[in-house]
Scaffold this motif. Structure first.
Motif, PDB file in Angstrom:
ATOM      1  N   VAL A  77      -3.844  13.018   7.675  1.00  7.01           N
ATOM      2  CA  VAL A  77      -4.252  11.868   7.233  1.00  7.01           C
ATOM      3  C   VAL A  77      -3.092  10.865   7.503  1.00  7.01           C
ATOM      4  O   VAL A  77      -1.974  11.108   6.945  1.00  7.01           O
ATOM      5  N   ALA A  78      -3.403   9.845   7.986  1.00 10.29           N
ATOM      6  CA  ALA A  78      -2.384   9.013   8.598  1.00 10.29           C
ATOM      7  C   ALA A  78      -2.635   7.668   7.850  1.00 10.29           C
ATOM      8  O   ALA A  78      -2.032   6.493   8.359  1.00 10.29           O
ATOM      9  N   ARG A  79      -2.937   7.316   6.515  1.00 15.06           N
ATOM     10  CA  ARG A  79      -2.855   6.154   5.898  1.00 15.06           C
ATOM     11  C   ARG A  79      -2.517   6.594   4.351  1.00 15.06           C
ATOM     12  O   ARG A  79      -2.736   7.670   3.954  1.00 15.06           O
ATOM     13  N   VAL A  80      -1.727   5.657   3.685  1.00 10.74           N
ATOM     14  CA  VAL A  80      -1.372   5.923   2.334  1.00 10.74           C
ATOM     15  C   VAL A  80      -2.326   6.127   1.457  1.00 10.74           C
ATOM     16  O   VAL A  80      -2.295   6.977   0.400  1.00 10.74           O
ATOM     17  N   GLU A  81      -3.632   5.146   1.282  1.00 10.93           N
ATOM     18  CA  GLU A  81      -4.559   5.023   0.293  1.00 10.93           C
ATOM     19  C   GLU A  81      -5.038   6.271  -0.025  1.00 10.93           C
ATOM     20  O   GLU A  81      -5.299   6.998  -1.038  1.00 10.93           O
ATOM     21  N   PRO A  82      -5.806   6.921   0.916  1.00  9.75           N
ATOM     22  CA  PRO A  82      -6.644   8.318   0.659  1.00  9.75           C
ATOM     23  C   PRO A  82      -5.445   9.211   0.399  1.00  9.75           C
ATOM     24  O   PRO A  82      -5.982  10.281  -0.143  1.00  9.75           O
ATOM     25  N   LEU A  83      -4.246   9.334   0.826  1.00  6.05           N
ATOM     26  CA  LEU A  83      -3.398  10.299   0.436  1.00  6.05           C
ATOM     27  C   LEU A  83      -3.103  10.245  -1.099  1.00  6.05           C
ATOM     28  O   LEU A  83      -3.025  11.147  -1.981  1.00  6.05           O
ATOM     29  N   VAL A  84      -2.935   8.869  -1.469  1.00  4.00           N
ATOM     30  CA  VAL A  84      -2.786   8.544  -2.898  1.00  4.00           C
ATOM     31  C   VAL A  84      -3.832   9.159  -3.854  1.00  4.00           C
ATOM     32  O   VAL A  84      -3.701   9.625  -5.045  1.00  4.00           O
ATOM     33  N   ASP A  85      -4.891   8.612  -3.293  1.00  5.81           N
ATOM     34  CA  ASP A  85      -6.337   8.915  -4.082  1.00  5.81           C
ATOM     35  C   ASP A  85      -6.387  10.556  -4.359  1.00  5.81           C
ATOM     36  O   ASP A  85      -6.737  10.810  -5.514  1.00  5.81           O
ATOM     37  N   ALA A  86      -5.972  11.266  -3.550  1.00  2.00           N
ATOM     38  CA  ALA A  86      -5.946  12.797  -3.493  1.00  2.00           C
ATOM     39  C   ALA A  86      -5.064  13.258  -4.299  1.00  2.00           C
ATOM     40  O   ALA A  86      -5.190  14.089  -5.151  1.00  2.00           O
ATOM     41  N   LEU A  87      -3.695  12.818  -4.376  1.00  2.00           N
ATOM     42  CA  LEU A  87      -2.434  13.014  -5.022  1.00  2.00           C
ATOM     43  C   LEU A  87      -2.750  12.807  -6.515  1.00  2.00           C
ATOM     44  O   LEU A  87      -2.454  13.600  -7.426  1.00  2.00           O
ATOM     45  N   VAL A  88      -3.306  11.565  -6.710  1.00  2.00           N
ATOM     46  CA  VAL A  88      -3.835  11.198  -8.051  1.00  2.00           C
ATOM     47  C   VAL A  88      -4.865  12.090  -8.731  1.00  2.00           C
ATOM     48  O   VAL A  88      -4.644  12.557 -10.056  1.00  2.00           O
ATOM     49  N   GLN A  89      -5.813  12.479  -7.964  1.00  2.00           N
ATOM     50  CA  GLN A  89      -6.816  13.424  -8.648  1.00  2.00           C
ATOM     51  C   GLN A  89      -6.058  14.908  -8.777  1.00  2.00           C
ATOM     52  O   GLN A  89      -6.406  15.204  -9.959  1.00  2.00           O
ATOM     53  N   GLY A  90      -5.238  15.364  -7.877  1.00  2.00           N
ATOM     54  CA  GLY A  90      -4.772  16.523  -8.212  1.00  2.00           C
ATOM     55  C   GLY A  90      -3.859  16.427  -9.306  1.00  2.00           C
ATOM     56  O   GLY A  90      -3.721  17.509 -10.290  1.00  2.00           O
ATOM     57  N   LEU A  91      -3.127  15.469  -9.495  1.00  2.00           N
ATOM     58  CA  LEU A  91      -1.952  15.408 -10.559  1.00  2.00           C
ATOM     59  C   LEU A  91      -2.926  15.260 -11.901  1.00  2.00           C
ATOM     60  O   LEU A  91      -2.406  15.792 -12.916  1.00  2.00           O
ATOM     61  N   THR A 115       2.616   6.164  -8.588  1.00  2.00           N
ATOM     62  CA  THR A 115       2.990   5.457 -10.085  1.00  2.00           C
ATOM     63  C   THR A 115       2.048   4.310 -10.404  1.00  2.00           C
ATOM     64  O   THR A 115       1.744   4.290 -11.670  1.00  2.00           O
ATOM     65  N   ARG A 116       1.620   3.552  -9.596  1.00  2.00           N
ATOM     66  CA  ARG A 116       0.846   2.177  -9.774  1.00  2.00           C
ATOM     67  C   ARG A 116      -0.563   2.869 -10.068  1.00  2.00           C
ATOM     68  O   ARG A 116      -1.159   2.257 -11.005  1.00  2.00           O
ATOM     69  N   ALA A 117      -1.190   3.840  -9.190  1.00  2.01           N
ATOM     70  CA  ALA A 117      -2.355   4.281  -9.938  1.00  2.01           C
ATOM     71  C   ALA A 117      -2.476   4.946 -11.014  1.00  2.01           C
ATOM     72  O   ALA A 117      -3.385   4.959 -11.876  1.00  2.01           O
ATOM     73  N   MET A 118      -1.401   5.741 -11.402  1.00  5.05           N
ATOM     74  CA  MET A 118      -1.418   6.431 -12.547  1.00  5.05           C
ATOM     75  C   MET A 118      -1.321   5.440 -13.642  1.00  5.05           C
ATOM     76  O   MET A 118      -1.688   5.641 -14.695  1.00  5.05           O
ATOM     77  N   GLU A 119      -0.453   4.575 -13.610  1.00  4.39           N
ATOM     78  CA  GLU A 119      -0.430   3.547 -14.396  1.00  4.39           C
ATOM     79  C   GLU A 119      -1.852   2.719 -14.900  1.00  4.39           C
ATOM     80  O   GLU A 119      -2.194   2.657 -15.966  1.00  4.39           O
ATOM     81  N   ARG A 120      -2.560   2.533 -13.781  1.00  2.64           N
ATOM     82  CA  ARG A 120      -3.887   2.033 -14.013  1.00  2.64           C
ATOM     83  C   ARG A 120      -4.848   2.923 -14.874  1.00  2.64           C
ATOM     84  O   ARG A 120      -5.717   2.508 -15.511  1.00  2.64           O
ATOM     85  N   LYS A 121      -4.406   4.261 -14.742  1.00  4.02           N
ATOM     86  CA  LYS A 121      -5.311   5.089 -15.456  1.00  4.02           C
ATOM     87  C   LYS A 121      -4.757   5.333 -16.692  1.00  4.02           C
ATOM     88  O   LYS A 121      -5.192   6.144 -17.810  1.00  4.02           O
ATOM     89  N   ARG A 192       1.613  -1.604   3.627  1.00  3.88           N
ATOM     90  CA  ARG A 192       2.039  -3.198   3.297  1.00  3.88           C
ATOM     91  C   ARG A 192       2.208  -3.283   1.906  1.00  3.88           C
ATOM     92  O   ARG A 192       1.403  -2.719   1.012  1.00  3.88           O
ATOM     93  N   ARG A 193       3.025  -4.040   1.452  1.00  6.39           N
ATOM     94  CA  ARG A 193       3.449  -4.569   0.152  1.00  6.39           C
ATOM     95  C   ARG A 193       2.024  -4.791  -0.748  1.00  6.39           C
ATOM     96  O   ARG A 193       1.484  -5.545  -0.278  1.00  6.39           O
ATOM     97  N   PRO A 194       1.941  -4.105  -1.971  1.00  6.69           N
ATOM     98  CA  PRO A 194       0.671  -4.628  -2.826  1.00  6.69           C
ATOM     99  C   PRO A 194       0.975  -5.859  -3.444  1.00  6.69           C
ATOM    100  O   PRO A 194       2.046  -6.373  -3.488  1.00  6.69           O
ATOM    101  N   PRO A 195      -0.134  -6.612  -3.908  1.00  7.60           N
ATOM    102  CA  PRO A 195       0.112  -7.662  -4.526  1.00  7.60           C
ATOM    103  C   PRO A 195       0.732  -7.923  -5.867  1.00  7.60           C
ATOM    104  O   PRO A 195       1.290  -8.773  -6.491  1.00  7.60           O
ATOM    105  N   SER A 196       0.764  -6.704  -6.604  1.00  3.61           N
ATOM    106  CA  SER A 196       1.247  -6.545  -7.832  1.00  3.61           C
ATOM    107  C   SER A 196       2.142  -5.322  -7.953  1.00  3.61           C
ATOM    108  O   SER A 196       1.788  -4.181  -7.137  1.00  3.61           O
TER     109      SER A 196
END
Length: 273
Positions: A77-91, A115-121, A192-196
């Motif tokens: 997997v060569a993009r950050v977003e799908p990696l993070v989605d899967a890592l969040v689900q596993g965590l 961290t940003r994704a888990m914070e949203r949860k 790329r840097r997120p807006p927040s």
């Protein structure tokens, strides 16, 4: 392990008896968790020094991405977003525990977005430690490392201490390693840097003798949090975080004492978003 994306390592992996104090190899019940994300191409074993310095009642889970370890035959997997989605689900499937996140190099990018994704949860960590990676306000620019030839990439890795010269002639190991490294580098270099940013406190870590990262830029991770910010500098090159002495210092900052909850500075940086 949860879904293959996280591997529980060290003392936590050997814990039996669930804190009863009985039985061979019994360990105290876990009170805290360190969530670790290694460098580009890194296996969970990259954090082996941490397994020995963490308290017995602290779990350590390390990200295990596709294309390495027991997942070596899975598609990369060569993009950050799908990696993070899967890592969040596993965590979120792990036993709930207070936790801190530490990411090294490419792992800092994943750790920040995790961290940003888990914070949203509503499940934020107590602290995010980012190591050996410039902040998102300095995006990667051409020429990109993931587009280098195998020979050029190998030379780069050896220059920064990321591959032993003794492995160069092991084509079976080198080729699989390069594929995973290249995929992670592409994910990092297209990020790329997120807006927040985040409200979670950030600890920025680096080495003054890192041949890859400009140490003076590390303080600008303060722009990514409206919470507390602190910084600590070491020596030891790009992979300084994996030496036992440095691991012990950083682990002590991530893990609160058994009777004292962690308290990081709460004053936001004046330029924080």
């Amino acid at each position: 392990m949860s879904g293959g994306w996280w591997m529980t390592v060290g003392r936590g992996a050997r814990r039996t008896g669930e804190g009863t104090g009985t039985g061979l190899g019994a360990r105290p019940r876990a009170r805290f968790r360190v969530v670790a994300l290694p460098h580009a191409g890194g296996w969970p074993s990259a954090f082996r020094s941490w397994w020995q310095v963490l308290p017995q009642d602290v779990d350590c889970v390390v990200a295990q991405l596709p294309g390495r370890g027991v997942r070596i035959n899975e598609p990369l997997v060569a993009r950050v977003e799908p990696l993070v989605d899967a890592l969040v689900q596993g965590l979120t499937e792990l036993e709930p525990l207070p936790y801190a996140v530490v990411g090294h190099s490419f792992g800092s990018v994943l750790g920040y977005e995790l961290t940003r994704a888990m914070e949203r949860k509503g499940l934020p960590p107590t602290l995010l430690a980012v190591s050996a990676r410039q902040p998102p306000c300095f995006p990667s620019e051409p020429p990109f490392a993931h587009l280098r030839s195998d020979a050029e990439l190998l030379e780069h890795l050896m220059d920064m201490g990321g591959m032993s010269p003794g492995l160069v002639d092991r084509a079976d190991l080198v080729q699989s390693s390069l594929r995973a490294i290249r995929a992670d580098l592409e994910a990092m270099e297209t990020y790329r840097r997120p807006p927040s940013g985040t409200r979670v406190p950030i600890l920025a870590l680096g080495a003054v003798d890192d041949p890859v990262v400009v140490d003076e830029r590390m303080h600008l991770w303060s722009l990514e949090t409206s919470g507390g910010f602190s910084r600590q500098t070491f020596t030891g090159g790009h992979f300084y975080l994996y030496t036992p002495a440095n691991a012990a210092v950083v682990a002590a900052r991530l893990v609160p004492g058994p009777d004292h909850p962690r308290s990081e500075p709460s004053v936001p940086h004046p330029l924080a978003r």
